[in-house]
Write an enzyme that holds these catalytic residues in place. Structure first.
Site, short mmCIF file in Angstrom:
data_model
loop_
_atom_site.label_atom_id
_atom_site.label_comp_id
_atom_site.label_asym_id
_atom_site.label_seq_id
_atom_site.Cartn_x
_atom_site.Cartn_y
_atom_site.Cartn_z
N GLU A 59 59.13 54.62 51.36
CA GLU A 59 58.60 53.99 50.14
C GLU A 59 59.64 53.99 49.03
OE1 GLU A 59 54.69 54.60 47.25
OE2 GLU A 59 55.44 56.27 48.46
N HIS A 118 48.99 54.78 40.97
CA HIS A 118 48.35 53.50 41.32
C HIS A 118 47.97 52.87 39.98
CE1 HIS A 118 47.86 53.90 45.76
NE2 HIS A 118 48.16 55.14 45.44
N HIS A 121 46.63 61.11 53.04
CA HIS A 121 46.66 61.88 51.80
C HIS A 121 46.62 63.37 52.09
CE1 HIS A 121 45.17 58.25 49.19
NE2 HIS A 121 46.42 58.14 49.60
N HIS A 146 51.65 48.88 45.70
CA HIS A 146 50.75 48.87 44.54
C HIS A 146 51.57 48.91 43.27
CE1 HIS A 146 51.60 53.20 44.10
NE2 HIS A 146 51.39 53.30 45.40
N ASP A 206 38.68 81.24 30.30
CA ASP A 206 39.26 80.73 29.04
C ASP A 206 40.65 80.14 29.24
OD1 ASP A 206 40.54 83.08 29.60
OD2 ASP A 206 40.42 83.89 27.58
N ASP A 228 55.89 62.55 50.61
CA ASP A 228 55.51 61.55 49.61
C ASP A 228 55.41 62.31 48.29
OD1 ASP A 228 54.30 59.63 48.00
OD2 ASP A 228 53.04 58.85 49.61
N ASP A 268 57.19 57.23 42.70
CA ASP A 268 56.35 57.37 43.89
C ASP A 268 57.21 57.04 45.10
OD1 ASP A 268 54.38 57.49 45.80
OD2 ASP A 268 53.20 55.83 45.01
N GLU A 273 55.93 50.19 50.69
CA GLU A 273 55.81 51.38 51.53
C GLU A 273 55.22 51.08 52.90
OE1 GLU A 273 52.64 54.06 50.07
OE2 GLU A 273 52.54 52.77 48.31
N TYR A 300 51.80 54.83 62.17
CA TYR A 300 51.11 56.11 62.37
C TYR A 300 50.50 56.12 63.77
CZ TYR A 300 51.58 55.77 57.33
OH TYR A 300 52.09 55.60 56.07
N HIS A 307 47.47 51.10 55.95
CA HIS A 307 47.27 51.03 54.50
C HIS A 307 47.98 49.79 53.96
CE1 HIS A 307 51.40 52.47 54.01
NE2 HIS A 307 51.13 53.47 54.83
N ARG A 309 56.51 56.86 57.08
CA ARG A 309 56.37 55.98 55.92
C ARG A 309 57.65 56.08 55.12
NH1 ARG A 309 51.96 57.72 54.30
NH2 ARG A 309 52.39 59.07 52.49
#
Length: 469
Positions: free
Chosen positions: A436, A386, A268, A379, A64, A285, A296, A412, A416, A375, A434
């Site tokens: 950003e 995003h 991620h 964005h 609940d 991040d 972000d 960003e 890697y 990547h 990275r």
């Protein structure tokens, strides 16, 4: 390889935490702004049409108890109303006049004792600016009359559950055709219409994202200051969340990525469970959500406060690439052109470091940089991390949409090199970087909204070593 000029003087802690005097700070949008959003959408609706926008539903976490509620973003953009199970109805008649109706949960003293206060129908009209408000129990009775004789109905096609409900209502109306009822014959996807509105931010939306960035910058500073060898990644995550909440941002905009060492090569990564080790980099991040709007930000820094020579070389390359891309942002620019600039710059840089071998022009043509920059460059950013908005992607998967004032985006770049990559010298392996920032397009160029998150090698080392002293 050319480099981008950098600040050689470490920033003082006081300057990192000062909000520019000419920039107002806000913690939420005025409710009147949501009325302006509705008016802008109504202007795009055809005459004699109806638009339907559902609120989100609460999701059960265990027995609940519920997950923290997150409102449907399009519904929130048009109402500012943050309760579940509501429905916004926008009507536009043949003459172009409009009306807004909000169905919401009714006041309920017993429920409010257990679960908290509700706005109710009276305050919905008084405070949220809709023309009328009814209980959700009245939807079944009233909605067929709103659909009657309308030519077109607008709703979000991407919400399959709600789309099924719309078809149920339409069938209900169609079943009464013998009584002179006429159902809409044309369906319009409202998602692209709202997305185009959300893509261009108002001054108040920009102020809110700017404040979310400022709070996020404080959190990244705290993470750098509190980081040390032997901590767990989740300890640093706790520092981030503490600083968000302490400054009024109760929730992160997304699950924090706190990735030490080779974990940074998992884009991620959210386990945040490993121990931080000496001579590792830590990639964070993380961004705060403030009144629904997201920041972000990514920063990468040494766990012990000092970059190694290899870390420093790769970090500077990524930082210079970020600055190159940001400095090129202006109306008329696009992500595709920024990608061309950044990919060429990173390719030349990796050749200079011996990580890529071959002739630079051919390597660029073969897109070999994608072995290490895996990547996209950025964005849209707004109510979603995003965020919505068409990128105008062509057959070559290039994002060719021209930037306009009011657009907000991330930039960003990253590199890697996982531990498993035996094609490079061992000294480079296990490094993931990275960096950003969040950028708003202005009439003459850009505004970097990420102003108090240290990014230069000198600033990061100075902040971390001062904290450890």
């Amino acid at each position: 390889m050319s480099t981008i000029p950098l600040n050689k003087t470490p920033l003082k802690a006081s300057s990192l935490n000062e909000v520019p005097a000419n920039q107002a700070t806000i913690s939420q949008l005025p409710l009147s702004d949501f009325g302006k959003h509705r008016n802008a959408l109504v202007a795009k609706m055809p005459n004699n049409s109806i638009a339907l926008f559902p609120a989100a539903k609460e999701l059960t976490r265990s027995n609940d108890t519920e997950y923290a509620f997150c409102q449907h973003k399009n519904f929130y953009y048009l109402t500012g109303f943050n309760e579940p199970d509501a429905l916004l109805v926008l009507l536009k008649n043949e003459q172009g006049n409009s009306e807004s109706i909000l169905f919401s949960l009714p006041k309920d003293p017993l429920h409010e004792i257990w679960q908290g206060r509700r706005i109710g129908q009276v305050k919905a009209v008084q405070e949220y600016g809709v023309d009328a408000s009814f209980s959700v129990a009245d939807i079944t009775t009233l909605l067929p009359s709103y659909l009657n004789n309308k030519d077109q109905v607008l709703f979000g096609f991407s919400d399959h559950d709600f789309a099924a409900q719309v078809f149920t209502w339409l069938k209900q109306v169609q079943s009464s055709v013998r009584q002179g009822i006429k159902a809409p014959q044309h369906l319009i996807d409202s998602d692209p219409l709202v997305a185009e509105l959300r893509l261009i931010k108002t001054d108040n939306e920009l102020a809110l994202i700017r404040q979310a960035n400022y709070i996020s910058g404080l959190a990244h500073q705290r993470a750098m200051q509190q980081c040390h060898v032997g901590k767990f990644e989740y300890h640093v995550e706790a520092d981030l969340l503490h600083e968000f909440a302490r400054n009024g941002a109760r929730h992160p905009a997304y699950a924090c990525i706190v990735a030490g060492g080779d974990n940074a090569n998992i884009l991620h990564y959210t386990a945040n469970s490993d121990t931080l080790k000496n001579n590792q980099l830590l990639l964070i991040d993380a961004g705060a959500e403030l009144a629904g709007y997201a920041a972000d930000i990514t920063r990468t820094f040494p766990v012990n406060g000092r970059f190694t020579a290899e870390q420093k070389a790769l970090y500077q390359l990524v930082l210079d690439a970020k600055k190159l891309a940001i400095n090129a942002i202006k109306p008329g620019m696009c992500f595709a052109k920024l990608n061309e600039l950044t990919n060429a710059f990173l390719t030349e840089g990796l050749v200079g470091l011996g990580i890529l071998q071959g002739e630079v022009t051919q390597l660029i043509q073969d897109k070999k940089i994608k072995d290490y920059f895996i990547h996209g460059l950025g964005h849209w950013l707004g109510l979603d991390v995003h965020d919505v908005g068409d990128y105008h992607i062509n057959t070559d998967r290039e994002q060719r949409r021209a930037f306009e004032p009011g657009m907000v985006m991330t930039i960003e770049p990253g590199l890697y090199i996982p531990l498993s990559d035996s094609s490079v010298a061992e000294k480079w392996r296990g490094i993931g970087i990275r960096i950003e920032d969040n950028i708003a397009v202005t009439a003459t160029g850009f505004e970097n909204l990420t102003v108090n998150s240290p990014e230069t090698i000198a600033d990061i080392e100075a902040l971390m070593l001062t904290a450890k002293a």
